[in-house]
Motif scaffolding. Sequence first.
Motif, mmCIF file in Angstrom:
data_model
loop_
_atom_site.group_PDB
_atom_site.id
_atom_site.type_symbol
_atom_site.label_atom_id
_atom_site.label_comp_id
_atom_site.label_asym_id
_atom_site.label_seq_id
_atom_site.Cartn_x
_atom_site.Cartn_y
_atom_site.Cartn_z
ATOM 1 N N LEU A 444 0.855 -1.186 0.000
ATOM 2 C CA LEU A 444 0.000 0.000 0.000
ATOM 3 C C LEU A 444 0.889 1.234 0.000
ATOM 4 N N LEU A 445 0.701 2.106 -0.974
ATOM 5 C CA LEU A 445 1.523 3.298 -1.131
ATOM 6 C C LEU A 445 0.903 4.473 -0.393
ATOM 7 N N SER A 446 1.655 5.035 0.534
ATOM 8 C CA SER A 446 1.203 6.208 1.277
ATOM 9 C C SER A 446 1.573 7.470 0.506
ATOM 10 N N THR A 447 0.792 8.538 0.696
ATOM 11 C CA THR A 447 0.925 9.705 -0.186
ATOM 12 C C THR A 447 1.462 10.963 0.481
ATOM 13 N N SER A 448 1.967 10.872 1.677
ATOM 14 C CA SER A 448 2.464 12.068 2.359
ATOM 15 C C SER A 448 3.695 12.644 1.657
ATOM 16 N N ASN A 449 3.793 13.984 1.629
ATOM 17 C CA ASN A 449 5.004 14.635 1.131
ATOM 18 C C ASN A 449 5.713 15.320 2.308
ATOM 19 N N ARG A 450 6.919 15.830 2.058
ATOM 20 C CA ARG A 450 7.716 16.394 3.146
ATOM 21 C C ARG A 450 7.086 17.655 3.741
ATOM 22 N N SER A 451 6.503 18.496 2.913
ATOM 23 C CA SER A 451 5.899 19.728 3.412
ATOM 24 C C SER A 451 4.775 19.430 4.397
ATOM 25 N N GLU A 452 3.956 18.437 4.088
ATOM 26 C CA GLU A 452 2.880 18.041 5.000
ATOM 27 C C GLU A 452 3.452 17.427 6.274
ATOM 28 N N GLY A 453 4.543 16.677 6.124
ATOM 29 C CA GLY A 453 5.191 16.107 7.294
ATOM 30 C C GLY A 453 5.772 17.165 8.206
ATOM 31 N N ASP A 454 6.288 18.252 7.614
ATOM 32 C CA ASP A 454 6.830 19.361 8.409
ATOM 33 C C ASP A 454 5.817 19.850 9.435
ATOM 34 N N VAL A 455 4.591 20.057 8.972
ATOM 35 C CA VAL A 455 3.584 20.731 9.788
ATOM 36 C C VAL A 455 2.451 19.809 10.244
ATOM 37 N N GLY A 456 2.597 18.514 9.993
ATOM 38 C CA GLY A 456 1.590 17.563 10.451
ATOM 39 C C GLY A 456 0.268 17.669 9.722
ATOM 40 N N TYR A 457 0.297 18.177 8.477
ATOM 41 C CA TYR A 457 -0.935 18.340 7.706
ATOM 42 C C TYR A 457 -1.285 16.999 7.051
ATOM 43 N N THR A 458 -1.622 16.067 7.899
ATOM 44 C CA THR A 458 -1.887 14.707 7.456
ATOM 45 C C THR A 458 -2.638 13.998 8.574
ATOM 46 N N THR A 459 -3.450 13.037 8.231
ATOM 47 C CA THR A 459 -4.243 12.321 9.225
ATOM 48 C C THR A 459 -3.578 10.997 9.565
ATOM 49 N N MET A 460 -3.132 10.868 10.799
ATOM 50 C CA MET A 460 -2.530 9.619 11.211
ATOM 51 C C MET A 460 -3.551 8.495 11.139
ATOM 52 N N ASP A 461 -3.107 7.361 10.585
ATOM 53 C CA ASP A 461 -3.968 6.199 10.327
ATOM 54 C C ASP A 461 -5.041 6.510 9.286
ATOM 55 N N GLY A 462 -4.802 7.564 8.508
ATOM 56 C CA GLY A 462 -5.680 7.897 7.389
ATOM 57 C C GLY A 462 -4.848 7.904 6.127
ATOM 58 N N ASP A 463 -4.531 9.119 5.623
ATOM 59 C CA ASP A 463 -3.723 9.190 4.412
ATOM 60 C C ASP A 463 -2.262 8.814 4.669
ATOM 61 N N THR A 464 -1.868 8.673 5.937
ATOM 62 C CA THR A 464 -0.511 8.204 6.228
ATOM 63 C C THR A 464 -0.401 6.685 6.170
ATOM 64 N N SER A 465 -1.516 5.989 6.076
ATOM 65 C CA SER A 465 -1.491 4.531 6.064
ATOM 66 C C SER A 465 -0.734 4.024 4.843
#
Length: 615
Positions: A444-465
């Motif tokens: 399963l390929l996760s779609t987070s990029n570095r900019s979102e990782g910087d500021v936590g603009y991502t849903t844990m156990d959601g799009d980070t899966s």
Amino acid sequence: MSILKIACATVNQTPLDWAGNFNHLLEAVNSAQKLQVDLLCFPELAITGYGSEDLFLSYWYPKKALQKLQELIPLCTGITVAVGVPVRIDSQVYNCMAIIEDAALKGFVAKQFMAIDGVHYEFRWFTPWEHGKVIDIDFFGQSVQLGDLVFEKNNVSYGFEICEDAWRASHRPGYRLKDRNIDLIFNPSASHFAIGKSILREELVKESSVELNATYFYLNLLGNEAGRMIFDGEIMVAHEGKLLLKNELLSFEDFQIKVFEYQKGNVTNQEVESHHDKNKEFAKASALGLFDYLRKSKSKGFVLSLSGGADSSTIAILVSEMVKRGVEELGVTLFLKKLGLTYIPQTNNPVKEIVGQLFTTAYQSSENSSFATFQSAKLLSESIGAVFLNWEIGDEVKSYTEKIEKALGRRMTWKTDDIALQNIQARARSPIIWMLANVKNALLLSTSNRSEGDVGYTTMDGDTSGSISPIAAVDKYFVLQWLRWAEKELNYTGLQKVNGLQPTAELRPAENQQTDETDLMPYAIIVEIERLAIRDRRSPMDVFLILKEELDVDSTLLKSYIKKFFRLWAQNQWKRERLAPSFHLDEFNIDPKTWCRFPILSGGFQEELKELDTY
């Protein structure tokens, strides 16, 4: 004077794959013997692979590596071979090059400087060797020298700088080799890929050939060895400041050999040109990284939750590029064989067919999803040949929401429960896409990029899966421009709708007109802040003072962006600790397991940010 035929070989190795690693070395040796090569050099730690991590700390692992060296020695007849191997002496392990000449071990050269920055933690495993020191060790009953050694072949002297050795300015071993009038210096390396890094290596190699008064050979490991770092397999030769040989980087082959004919005192080879393109490098490195991860994990394909937005679309294109580039280099039969697939393409477009066998995408719509992103996802998926599925998650979201409302005894609203209502949509997508990946035995390929990782603009156990996060080490600003480049230069016409959309999470109702940059700040600003704050480790005040001179942004607004970045960075370290493994692709990343460590709990730069208010 006679010509010395020298070959540099790059190999794609895997920790603990003893048979595979040995076969790659043996095949390269056999190829060199057929080419009547006099001297063959392999990269650093080529017997075990560089990414063996804490296996190097064990007693049995370095010992078994020496056993593999012992097996290789009698097969190296009529040729000199230098190969990287760890050597344990009592409680210490040394990173060495073993030199074999005509089926006999001549000695070991030990690395003198350890790489300890960025993704490298070599002091954890290895002890640096003292320059000028030589000792005798027992090698299965034979006394062999180990240390700061030089060698000779057909009246040509040669020595080694092992990877990091060459980057230590005036302390580098090369200067002592120069004092000994060495003709050839080899730099066997395990140097991770990063966009633009080849330019730095070229400068090093050319400058070294002048500074050290020697013909300088550089060679690197190849492929995604162990999951995160990708090696580009670079091979270069320079003499008197001119680049005389350079290979094609990031090959899908198990090994590559490049031959250079050296005549002492008469090196007249023609200078070669090199070309660098960050967009091409990103595509090639990601494609090879995905290919090696897929085959080494023994998975059967990839699954992707394709939103129609920039991040997931980038990953879809990279999977397509993996197939396209692999088939172009290896051919259909060998490409499929290396992936363990028995499928036989039936049309004159095997790349698109194979993508369909390996890659499944799914558009998971909520009540806030738009028809535009659905069209975007469908067009892109079908244009590259991937399987496209789509379903709604409204029932799941409704079920979760109603349960919580009943437990709380009140209705949930966007006014009071904004973040929770956004996150449940992202999280509701995770179980079903994981189920699809499980059914298909796929990654399963996760779609987070570095900019979102910087500021936590991502849903844990959601799009980070995900099993792996291919673009987590590159920023969103780069992703957006790369997609435009890929549409034009790689001819992915299916990106037309993607590139026409404003990046948005589509988690709030449409009337809110949610966009990423409205929620955060312009991605172009995030890139500049993270460059200074994370890569250069600057304080909030430093970042402000530098950027107010570099950017045409109101000072008050710029301060607000900087404060938001640092606050969100500090609050979201726990998320970065849990992101799926990612490829190291840029000069820095935010993966705490490889590059950037930060406390999960902290004071959050409170005093430092107050200073901005009073400036």
